[in-house]
Design a protein around this motif. Sequence first.
Motif, mmCIF file in Angstrom:
data_model
loop_
_atom_site.group_PDB
_atom_site.id
_atom_site.type_symbol
_atom_site.label_atom_id
_atom_site.label_comp_id
_atom_site.label_asym_id
_atom_site.label_seq_id
_atom_site.Cartn_x
_atom_site.Cartn_y
_atom_site.Cartn_z
ATOM 1 N N GLY A 184 9.433 2.142 1.310
ATOM 2 C CA GLY A 184 9.627 0.709 1.494
ATOM 3 C C GLY A 184 8.368 -0.114 1.325
ATOM 4 O O GLY A 184 8.417 -1.339 1.447
ATOM 5 N N VAL A 185 7.247 0.546 1.045
ATOM 6 C CA VAL A 185 5.962 -0.140 0.863
ATOM 7 C C VAL A 185 5.541 -0.008 -0.593
ATOM 8 O O VAL A 185 5.544 1.100 -1.151
ATOM 9 N N VAL A 186 5.168 -1.125 -1.227
ATOM 10 C CA VAL A 186 4.733 -1.086 -2.614
ATOM 11 C C VAL A 186 3.240 -0.763 -2.679
ATOM 12 O O VAL A 186 2.472 -1.115 -1.780
ATOM 13 N N SER A 187 2.830 -0.100 -3.744
ATOM 14 C CA SER A 187 1.441 0.359 -3.893
ATOM 15 C C SER A 187 0.563 -0.722 -4.503
ATOM 16 O O SER A 187 0.089 -0.610 -5.635
ATOM 17 N N THR A 188 0.338 -1.762 -3.725
ATOM 18 C CA THR A 188 -0.557 -2.831 -4.126
ATOM 19 C C THR A 188 -1.115 -3.472 -2.863
ATOM 20 O O THR A 188 -0.498 -3.388 -1.798
ATOM 21 N N MET A 189 -2.289 -4.092 -2.998
ATOM 22 C CA MET A 189 -2.890 -4.729 -1.834
ATOM 23 C C MET A 189 -2.299 -6.115 -1.541
ATOM 24 O O MET A 189 -2.446 -6.627 -0.452
ATOM 25 N N LYS A 190 -1.640 -6.713 -2.521
ATOM 26 C CA LYS A 190 -0.984 -7.997 -2.291
ATOM 27 C C LYS A 190 0.178 -8.120 -3.251
ATOM 28 O O LYS A 190 -0.013 -8.206 -4.464
ATOM 29 N N ASP A 191 1.381 -8.109 -2.688
ATOM 30 C CA ASP A 191 2.570 -8.165 -3.537
ATOM 31 C C ASP A 191 3.001 -9.609 -3.744
ATOM 32 O O ASP A 191 3.221 -10.358 -2.779
ATOM 33 N N GLU A 192 3.135 -9.999 -4.995
ATOM 34 C CA GLU A 192 3.472 -11.391 -5.323
ATOM 35 C C GLU A 192 4.899 -11.750 -4.936
ATOM 36 O O GLU A 192 5.255 -12.929 -4.879
ATOM 37 N N HIS A 193 5.722 -10.735 -4.649
ATOM 38 C CA HIS A 193 7.108 -10.995 -4.260
ATOM 39 C C HIS A 193 7.301 -10.938 -2.745
ATOM 40 O O HIS A 193 8.442 -11.027 -2.267
ATOM 41 N N GLY A 194 6.219 -10.774 -2.012
ATOM 42 C CA GLY A 194 6.310 -10.776 -0.561
ATOM 43 C C GLY A 194 6.809 -9.491 0.065
ATOM 44 O O GLY A 194 7.134 -9.469 1.258
ATOM 45 N N ARG A 195 6.871 -8.419 -0.703
ATOM 46 C CA ARG A 195 7.313 -7.139 -0.146
ATOM 47 C C ARG A 195 6.194 -6.505 0.683
ATOM 48 O O ARG A 195 5.013 -6.820 0.499
ATOM 49 N N PRO A 196 6.530 -5.593 1.589
ATOM 50 C CA PRO A 196 5.498 -4.905 2.373
ATOM 51 C C PRO A 196 4.499 -4.202 1.446
ATOM 52 O O PRO A 196 4.913 -3.484 0.524
ATOM 53 N N ASP A 197 3.203 -4.440 1.672
ATOM 54 C CA ASP A 197 2.187 -3.856 0.814
ATOM 55 C C ASP A 197 1.194 -3.044 1.646
ATOM 56 O O ASP A 197 1.434 -2.770 2.829
ATOM 57 N N LEU A 198 0.063 -2.668 1.043
ATOM 58 C CA LEU A 198 -0.870 -1.743 1.673
ATOM 59 C C LEU A 198 -1.867 -2.401 2.617
ATOM 60 O O LEU A 198 -2.614 -1.697 3.305
ATOM 61 N N ARG A 199 -1.899 -3.725 2.667
ATOM 62 C CA ARG A 199 -2.920 -4.396 3.472
ATOM 63 C C ARG A 199 -2.831 -4.027 4.949
ATOM 64 O O ARG A 199 -3.854 -3.934 5.634
ATOM 65 N N ARG A 200 -1.624 -3.805 5.429
ATOM 66 C CA ARG A 200 -1.448 -3.507 6.856
ATOM 67 C C ARG A 200 -2.120 -2.204 7.276
ATOM 68 O O ARG A 200 -2.397 -1.998 8.463
ATOM 69 N N PHE A 201 -2.401 -1.328 6.310
ATOM 70 C CA PHE A 201 -2.988 -0.029 6.643
ATOM 71 C C PHE A 201 -4.508 -0.010 6.524
ATOM 72 O O PHE A 201 -5.139 1.027 6.767
ATOM 73 N N THR A 202 -5.123 -1.113 6.108
ATOM 74 C CA THR A 202 -6.573 -1.125 5.865
ATOM 75 C C THR A 202 -7.322 -2.084 6.779
ATOM 76 O O THR A 202 -8.517 -2.323 6.575
ATOM 77 N N LYS A 203 -6.671 -2.615 7.793
ATOM 78 C CA LYS A 203 -7.280 -3.649 8.632
ATOM 79 C C LYS A 203 -8.490 -3.154 9.409
ATOM 80 O O LYS A 203 -9.380 -3.947 9.751
ATOM 81 N N GLU A 204 -8.548 -1.863 9.731
ATOM 82 C CA GLU A 204 -9.663 -1.375 10.544
ATOM 83 C C GLU A 204 -10.943 -1.158 9.747
ATOM 84 O O GLU A 204 -11.994 -0.888 10.319
ATOM 85 N N TRP A 205 -10.869 -1.267 8.423
ATOM 86 C CA TRP A 205 -12.056 -1.087 7.588
ATOM 87 C C TRP A 205 -12.489 -2.432 7.006
ATOM 88 O O TRP A 205 -11.667 -3.159 6.426
ATOM 89 N N PRO A 206 -13.765 -2.776 7.140
ATOM 90 C CA PRO A 206 -14.229 -4.086 6.658
ATOM 91 C C PRO A 206 -14.308 -4.177 5.142
ATOM 92 O O PRO A 206 -14.263 -5.275 4.580
ATOM 93 N N GLU A 207 -14.445 -3.027 4.472
ATOM 94 C CA GLU A 207 -14.568 -3.039 3.020
ATOM 95 C C GLU A 207 -13.230 -3.423 2.363
ATOM 96 O O GLU A 207 -12.154 -3.207 2.938
ATOM 97 N N ARG A 208 -13.319 -3.948 1.175
ATOM 98 C CA ARG A 208 -12.116 -4.261 0.401
ATOM 99 C C ARG A 208 -11.704 -3.004 -0.362
ATOM 100 O O ARG A 208 -12.360 -2.612 -1.335
ATOM 101 N N LEU A 209 -10.637 -2.382 0.075
ATOM 102 C CA LEU A 209 -10.206 -1.107 -0.498
ATOM 103 C C LEU A 209 -9.101 -1.323 -1.531
ATOM 104 O O LEU A 209 -8.355 -2.301 -1.477
ATOM 105 N N TYR A 210 -9.031 -0.371 -2.456
ATOM 106 C CA TYR A 210 -8.008 -0.397 -3.485
ATOM 107 C C TYR A 210 -7.341 0.974 -3.557
ATOM 108 O O TYR A 210 -7.968 1.993 -3.279
#
Length: 259
Positions: A71-97
């Motif tokens: 149910g999660v798309v493999s992108t850091m920001k989904d243009e269609h508003g679907r659940p993306d990967l950003r929620r899993f990277t909040k504890e790291w300050p770096e911009r991950l891809y």
Amino acid sequence: MRLQKVLANAGVASRRVSEQYIVEGRVRVNGVVVSELGARIDPGRDLVDVDGTAVQLDTTKRYVVLNKPTGVVSTMKDEHGRPDLRRFTKEWPERLYNVGRLDAETSGLLVLTNDGELAHVLAHPSFGVTKVYIAKVDGRVSPATIAKLTRGIELDDGPIAADKARLLDASSGSSLVELTLHSGRNRIVRRMMAAVGHPVVELVRRQFGPLHLGTLPAGRARELTKVELGALLTLSRRGTDAPPEGGVELPPSEDQETS
């Protein structure tokens, strides 16, 4: 910087133990063994390995493994508003891809990093990094079908063969199949299994190169261990061009070594 200090800063070992590694001939810089204390290198340019395992000298690089849920798309920001990967990277300050992609219906191992060079090697199909998938499929898969998957089948975009395939379980209504592939083609496991008459019901990626999902729960992420990172970097460097020309500066004489 002196080599032993670079190794200590990278977390390989203490300064004293790093010196011992150097004297024992266990450290290479740009593929050449350096066994003299006091040798200086450029951490921003030179490649170092210890006992054949690559060492990351750049402490700003981050490497994370995620068990992506369905149910999660493999992108850091989904243009269609679907659940993306950003929620899993909040504890790291770096911009991950993300390195490569898993489709929204597929769960499992996904690598997140800010190391662009490593990401390119791991994601590009020409480097042949293997991935292991477990697929729950419709119907009872026969040994003949497993053999067909490794022998090769024809798809709309060309032939494809699994590096390895094995039947893990078969019941009256479904089967579990393990597939090892190095192909990066879109939805390749689903298309392969559909082509042999066994559509995928559930799909999870358990392994990516030297990394294993292990017991990491769905929706959880963690940083790679030093052992995992060393294996990943070693794999990455094997897929790139020759290392940079040596930047090792040896000390003028042994009696000038102080630390």
